[in-house]
Design a protein around this motif. Sequence first.
Motif, short mmCIF file in Angstrom:
data_model
loop_
_atom_site.label_atom_id
_atom_site.label_comp_id
_atom_site.label_asym_id
_atom_site.label_seq_id
_atom_site.Cartn_x
_atom_site.Cartn_y
_atom_site.Cartn_z
N UNK A 1 1.31 9.38 17.38
CA UNK A 1 1.94 9.75 16.09
C UNK A 1 1.49 10.59 14.97
N UNK A 2 -0.07 10.60 15.18
CA UNK A 2 -0.95 11.07 14.13
C UNK A 2 -0.64 10.42 12.86
N UNK A 3 -0.19 9.07 12.87
CA UNK A 3 -0.21 8.32 11.62
C UNK A 3 -1.24 7.34 11.56
N UNK A 4 -1.46 7.14 10.28
CA UNK A 4 -2.79 5.95 10.16
C UNK A 4 -1.88 4.68 9.51
N UNK A 5 -1.97 3.70 10.11
CA UNK A 5 -1.20 2.55 9.52
C UNK A 5 -2.05 1.80 8.58
N UNK A 6 -1.84 1.63 7.58
CA UNK A 6 -2.59 1.25 6.21
C UNK A 6 -3.14 -0.40 6.54
N UNK A 7 -4.08 -0.63 5.97
CA UNK A 7 -4.66 -2.06 6.19
C UNK A 7 -3.86 -3.21 5.83
N UNK A 8 -2.69 -3.30 4.98
CA UNK A 8 -2.04 -3.87 4.68
C UNK A 8 -1.05 -4.42 5.87
N UNK A 9 -0.89 -3.57 6.67
CA UNK A 9 0.04 -3.66 7.91
C UNK A 9 -0.83 -4.14 9.16
N UNK A 10 -2.12 -4.11 9.25
CA UNK A 10 -3.00 -4.44 10.09
C UNK A 10 -3.11 -5.93 10.39
N UNK A 11 -3.18 -6.56 11.41
CA UNK A 11 -3.56 -8.02 11.61
C UNK A 11 -3.67 -8.27 13.39
N UNK A 12 -3.23 -9.24 13.69
CA UNK A 12 -3.57 -9.90 15.02
C UNK A 12 -2.06 -10.65 15.50
N UNK A 13 -1.02 -9.99 15.10
CA UNK A 13 0.27 -10.65 15.42
C UNK A 13 0.38 -10.51 17.06
N UNK A 14 1.46 -11.33 17.83
CA UNK A 14 1.52 -11.07 19.06
C UNK A 14 2.18 -9.88 19.78
#
Length: 610
Positions: free
Chosen positions: A321-334
């Motif tokens: 998508x050419x989009x960067x996911x901000x750190x606040x939406x990153x994690x280790x969900x299933x």
Amino acid sequence: MRASGQLQPLSLAFARFIDNLHSTSSSPLLLASAVLAELESRGHSCLPLDALLEPPWAAEDLPRSQAAWVEALTACPQVWSTQDEDAHQPLVLEYGRLYLRRYWRYETHIAQALLVRANRPTGVAAAEVKAKLDEFFSASAGVEPDWQKIACALAVRSHLSIITGGPGTGKTYTVARVIALLQAMHEAPQRFALAAPTGKAAARLKASIDLAMKSLELESTLVATTLHKLLGARQDTRSYTHHAGYPLEVDIVIVDESSMIPLEMMAALLHALPEQAILILLGDKDQLASVESGSVLGDLCREAEMGGYTPETVAYVRAAAGEELPLQYQGHQGGLAQQTVMLRQTKRFEAVIGDLATLINSGQRQATLNYLRQQDASQALRWIQHARVADLLDIALEGTATWPGYHAYTHLLSSCPPAGDLPRHEAWVCQVLSAFEQVRILCVLREGPWGVSGLNAAIEKRLTEQGRIVRQGEWYCGRPVMILRNDFALGVANGDVGMALPDAHHPEVLRVYFMEGKQVRGILASRLRDLDTAFAMTVHKSQGSEFEHTLVVLPPEPVPVLTRELIYTGITRTRRYLTLVTPQVSVLEQAIDTPTRRESGLYERIAQGK
């Protein structure tokens, strides 16, 4: 039985039935099975044993801890603890929850099937996805990433995706681009199925996708239907034509208004899907759950706002998508979280209505009241405090110079074309139906002066006194009706709204006309059964609909069904104008303080299964 005043007779009867299955009587089992049946009737799928430790159920002669309840129920022959050998008992005990077996089966199957699909990749190349998406989306200029573009990329990554978001966030706009993307990436034509829980929602899905496809200069030939029709529901049974042994002949299934899907139907849909099919679920996780048991979309999207995207998903979104996911939406969900996207920017509402919905949804009672008081003179929002029924009727029937009222459609009733002029008659019917659909009263209750039945009767009385309608018994020209039960022989579904108007060739005969796309279809009024007058309807019945002017009516006293989610759902049915009617302000306050809670183990099953 103890606290029998809290239980319906049917719940007590079920408990006695369970108890009579074995000669050994058990007071804990009798109480637990009665409470379980009661909760199921209220939309819950299980009984957490912790609930039995609180009033009104707790007592000296009953288990005093969850562990003690587990021990007592495990000893009952009518209960299968999933750690033991299955003897096909009617009750199932697992993870501290007691289930009716069929609801345990539904939950287990849904969790397993969704996780398998979410974790099964389609094998598409990220570079190919990006090349196509760049054609459909302009460059993102905001601080936030383009969630719609991200949703498209993830939708073609695996055999399941979930797109959630409030009204006006562009769910169908997004899925139209998913359709175009899937069509472009396959040489062979793909077999699509569009579906929704009600006929009204299916029609809106079809219209929205057609419009969005047109903006892409693509032709849409897709047809939308109800889930009942898609699965082949059989009249007066719980079974469907399509199931695991006779699956649907589809490649992609797109289901809108998924918050309305009960546990049983979601399980049936997943059983009927062929292994290679892609499933895309759309819906607002914050809306009311289904009338029947379960809150499937709410459970699946409980952590959607957080994201929890893994490094693998972050890398895929960047490449596809050419989009960067901000750190606040990153994690280790299933795995399910990696295929779930929450759309966050609302474009449909007047700003004041969107802001009000946000305040209510977040449970900010005092801020909501302050906001309503500030907006009394707003062009889009009106709050009628300490209202009387007469005040509501004045607003609903007359409207204003800009706010639609029922007067617009009643004014058209006198201009019926001459008999035999079929083209003019059809155009007139469309005009009448369109005018009526501009406004609707939404109630919390069915009965009483502030409920559906009371307000429908009051409106009919007022219109009769004014000479706008001429009643001849039950039926009259201009009577709006809602179908309350599927009738496959007549081709009408629960929730369909039509209007009784003169037949094109025999004006003395009334037909009920329904919009089907841009066409109308008429059914003799005398052939219809199980219907209700539809000037007013419940908030539950309004799901999947939109109105130019929506009047949300609260009762004068608190009732158990009145919750934060119900008010949110009601006010978000409007496209432009909202009238909130509160006979007692304290009822609104209590509702904002009362979130819906449905007992379920689905979220935990998904989390444990990853």
